[in-house]
Design a protein around this motif. Structure first.
Motif: not given
Length: 434
Positions: A360, A366, A368-370, A382, A417, A420-421, A424
């Motif tokens: 993450g 990943l 750009d996330w978590y 993912s 998106t 995902k937000q 998160q």
């Protein structure tokens, strides 16, 4: 008359208060957990999520205890979360190096057949073990009839044939079964064999459906890959040009003992498959796994073997139809995915295991996330298809625990998106609570 003393009356006062404190703390922790779980369920059932299908299972990796479960027993389309099962299969069946060829030498002739190795002249691995080996031979006889799996998987979208994430499968793939195109003033083409088959301009597709004619705009500044249409004749042409030897087709290898030619370290293929979610590598790993069970190359054989011999104890038996997750026919439950992840955690050293997964905020799908505020806390795979997004893997909590989780979302109409937000925020709250 002698009055019977209770257990607590005969305890020393100090011990009594210690026990009382433990009971009170346990009660407080239990109440705190119930409140936290109630809030999670409210979020997962909110108006924003009411039209989609969501399932979450969270397990303590140290003891297998389920900490949270929301629709965990239900089936979901897993998308690339299927690659977790493919990784498990490869780790159970494949050796430390990737098997490339099964062969035998008789007189001055090499009789050979592929085993599904995806790394030969692949744009990323660029391994040439097979080519260098063939250059040392005088006569070559090639069997390609051992591959029975079909070039596409069941339930794949037929009109994705021209996109780089959708290469054909095969027993002896070369160049990753894709053409790589790059604009550097003129168009660079690999393999060069297709140089005269590329048309420059603006077109609505990357390739003709039934032939190897490709389309590439000179306005592009990125490198793209386009699957080419495979055939026995094309494979022979590639090998003859590369080895400068004539390659004779045969229908099977001679009887007798066969040797194996190996190429790259298997872990390097597993990591690439998981971190960038490479569908071609995933499919070929199941083909390779089937080669350890039979002379026939077919991913179905590996899937059936693993389900029967290693995964028969899953709470919900999955419908598992390919290695990559491209098919919408796949069905896995969050609980079953956490069980597979638990098996991996129990048998593969943690440092090696986590290296297979995107981190993450750091790597792969990943990046750009978590992301953690001090260190990565998510190591997970993912999975994305239209209107579906899933994430399954491992979480490191602030308290030092390792959790196993599967968070699956199907049939949403919101932007991915936004999904995902929300995920998160929920994963961060789990990290901070457990």
């Amino acid at each position: 008359m002698v009055r019977a003393l209770t257990f607590f009356q005969i305890l020393p006062k100090k011990t009594f208060f210690v026990i009382l404190g433990v009971l009170l703390c346990t009660g407080c922790a239990s109440t705190k957990n119930r409140k936290f779980e109630k809030k999670l369920r409210q979020k997962l059932s909110s108006d924003a999520a009411k039209n989609q299908f969501t399932g979450v299972t969270v397990v303590d990796a140290s003891n297998g205890k389920t900490l949270f479960d929301f629709n965990g027993q239900k089936y979901f389309t897993p998308a690339s979360n299927v690659k977790i099962a493919t990784l498990y299969t490869a780790l159970q069946l494949l050796p430390q190096k990737i098997p490339s060829l099964r062969y035998t030498l008789q007189g001055d002739t090499l009789y050979m057949e592929g085993m599904g190795d995806p790394t030969q002249l692949h744009p990323y691995f660029q391994d040439s073990t097979v080519v260098q080996f063939l250059k040392t031979q005088k006569h070559i006889a090639l069997n390609l009839s051992n591959f029975k799996g079909g070039r596409f998987g069941s339930g794949w979208a037929w009109d994705d044939y021209s996109y780089g994430y959708h290469p054909e499968r095969g027993g002896l793939p070369l160049y990753g079964n894709v053409v790589t195109l790059l604009n550097q003033g003129t168009t660079r083409v690999s393999p060069v064999y297709f140089k005269d088959s590329v048309l420059n301009g603006t077109f609505s597709t990357n390739r003709d459906e039934e032939r190897n004619r490709f389309y590439f705009s000179l306005d592009r500044t990125d490198t793209i890959t386009i699957p080419f249409k495979t055939s026995t004749a094309l494979t022979r042409k590639f090998l003859e040009k590369l080895s400068t030897r004539t390659v004779r087709p045969i229908s099977r290898l001679p009887e007798g003992h066969k040797k194996i030619l190996y190429s790259v370290a298997s872990d390097s293929v597993y990591k690439r498959m998981m971190v960038v979610s490479d569908n071609f590598l995933a499919e070929q790993l199941l083909v390779l796994a089937s080669a350890t069970l039979s002379d026939t190359l077919e991913g179905r054989l590996a899937r059936e073997h693993i389900l029967k011999e290693y995964l028969s104890d899953l709470e919900q038996a999955p419908r598992w139809v390919d290695g990559s997750g491209l098919s919408r026919y796949n069905l896995f439950s969050p609980r079953s995915l956490t069980q597979i992840l638990q098996k991996l955690y129990a048998t593969v050293p943690k440092e090696r295991l986590f290296a297979f997964f995107p981190m993450g905020g750091v790597s792969g799908t990943l990046q750009d996330w978590y992301g953690g505020d001090q260190r990565p806390y998510i190591y997970a795979k993912s999975g994305s298809l239209g209107n579906n997004y899933c994430l399954s893997g491992y979480m490191l909590t602030r308290s030092g625990k390792t959790l196993i989780f599967s968070f699956m979302n199907n049939h949403f109409r919101l932007p991915t998106t936004q999904v995902k937000q929300q995920m998160q925020l929920i994963l961060e709250s789990m990290r901070d609570h457990y």
